[in-house]
Enzyme design. Structure first.
Site, mmCIF file in Angstrom:
data_model
loop_
_atom_site.group_PDB
_atom_site.id
_atom_site.type_symbol
_atom_site.label_atom_id
_atom_site.label_comp_id
_atom_site.label_asym_id
_atom_site.label_seq_id
_atom_site.Cartn_x
_atom_site.Cartn_y
_atom_site.Cartn_z
ATOM 1 C CE LYS A 13 -2.489 0.642 3.736
ATOM 2 N NZ LYS A 13 -2.229 1.941 4.397
ATOM 3 N NE ARG A 89 -4.601 3.394 11.638
ATOM 4 C CZ ARG A 89 -3.696 2.711 10.938
ATOM 5 N NH1 ARG A 89 -3.931 1.466 10.618
ATOM 6 N NH2 ARG A 89 -2.571 3.281 10.572
ATOM 7 N NE ARG A 128 11.905 -7.167 10.219
ATOM 8 C CZ ARG A 128 11.423 -5.939 10.412
ATOM 9 N NH1 ARG A 128 11.937 -4.919 9.743
ATOM 10 N NH2 ARG A 128 10.417 -5.739 11.229
ATOM 11 N NE ARG A 157 11.519 -6.233 14.899
ATOM 12 C CZ ARG A 157 11.188 -5.056 14.394
ATOM 13 N NH1 ARG A 157 11.981 -4.017 14.583
ATOM 14 N NH2 ARG A 157 10.097 -4.884 13.696
ATOM 15 N NE ARG A 168 1.569 -6.125 11.917
ATOM 16 C CZ ARG A 168 2.723 -6.772 11.834
ATOM 17 N NH1 ARG A 168 3.183 -7.432 12.878
ATOM 18 N NH2 ARG A 168 3.432 -6.768 10.723
#
Length: 213
Positions: A13, A89, A128, A157, A168
Site C-alpha cells: 500500500k 481504520r 525477517r 523479533r 495482526r
C-alpha cells in the site's frame, strides 16, 4: 480526484500510495503525517492529541476525526484533491469521514483496495531474520544470507514471528471488512490484485482511476 487506499500490512500500500501521489499530484494524507503536523502546528486537535500521547494513552476517535477534518479543510485539498492512507481504520471512523466530507462539500471518488492472499503476506512479513552479532537484517525468502547459514546465528523479533503476524493480519481483516463493505454499497471500490510486480499493480490502479473520471 479524492481517493482512499486500503490494503493489509505488507500488501504494498505504501509503495502504491507514493506512486499515486507522484503521478496524479494529489495531497498524501497519512495518519502519522497528519498527527505530526497537527502537533507541530499546535492546532486545537493537535494539542488535544498530544495530551493523550504524552500520557501514553490512545487518541480517541473524535480527536483523530477532528485532525482529519482540519487537514481536509486546508486550501491545497480543494486545488489538488487527496489520497487518504491509514484512515479510516474502523467503521465508526468511516461514518465520521462521510460526515466530514459532506460538511466540507467534498466527495470520495474512489477506494483503491489492494488485495493480497493473507497466507502469502504471512510469509512475506514473517521472513525477517537478524544476525545476532552484526544486527544485519535479512529475509529468509527475498534476501537470505549468502551461502549456507546457521540459523542459530540469527533471531526474529516478536513482531516478526508468524503467529504474531497472523494475529495482526486477522485484526486488520476484521476491522477492514465492514469499511470495504460500506464503500462497496456506494459503488466506489476498485479491487486491485496485489500479487503482481509493482509496476503491474500500478498500471491496474491507473486504469481504475481513469474509469472514475
Amino acid at each position: 480526484m479524492n481517493l482512499l487506499i486500503m490494503g493489509l500490512p505488507g500488501a504494498g500500500k505504501g509503495t502504491q500510495a507514493a506512486k499515486i501521489v507522484e503521478e496524479f499530484g494529489v495531497a498524501h494524507i497519512s495518519t502519522g503525517d497528519m498527527f505530526r503536523a497537527a502537533m507541530a502546528n499546535k492546532t486545537e486537535m493537535g494539542v488535544l492529541a498530544k495530551s493523550y500521547i504524552d500520557k501514553g494513552e490512545l487518541v480517541p476517535d473524535e480527536v483523530t476525526n477532528g485532525i482529519v477534518k482540519e487537514r481536509l479543510a486546508e486550501s491545497d485539498i480543494a486545488e489538488k484533491g487527496f489520497l487518504l492512507d491509514g484512515y479510516p481504520r474502523t467503521i465508526e471512523q468511516a461514518y465520521a469521514l462521510d460526515e466530514t466530507l459532506k460538511a466540507l462539500g467534498l466527495k470520495l471518488d474512489g477506494v483503491i483496495n489492494i488485495e493480497v492472499n493473507p497466507d502469502s503476506l504471512v510469509e512475506r512479513l514473517s521472513g525477517r531474520i537478524i544476525h545476532k552479532e552484526t544486527g544485519e537484517t535479512f529475509h529468509k525468502v527475498f534476501n537470505p544470507p549468502v551461502g549456507d547459514y546457521n540459523e542459530d546465528d540469527y533471531y526474529q523479533r516478536e513482531d516478526d514471528k508468524p503467529e504474531t503476524v497472523k494475529r495482526r493480519l486477522d485484526v486488520n481483516i476484521a476491522q477492514g471488512a465492514p469499511i470495504i463493505e460500506h464503500y462497496r454499497k456506494a459503488g466506489i471500490v476498485s479491487d486491485i490484485q496485489g500479487n503482481q510486480e509493482i509496476d503491474a499493480v500500478f498500471a491496474d490502479i491507473e486504469k481504475a482511476i481513469a474509469a472514475m473520471k
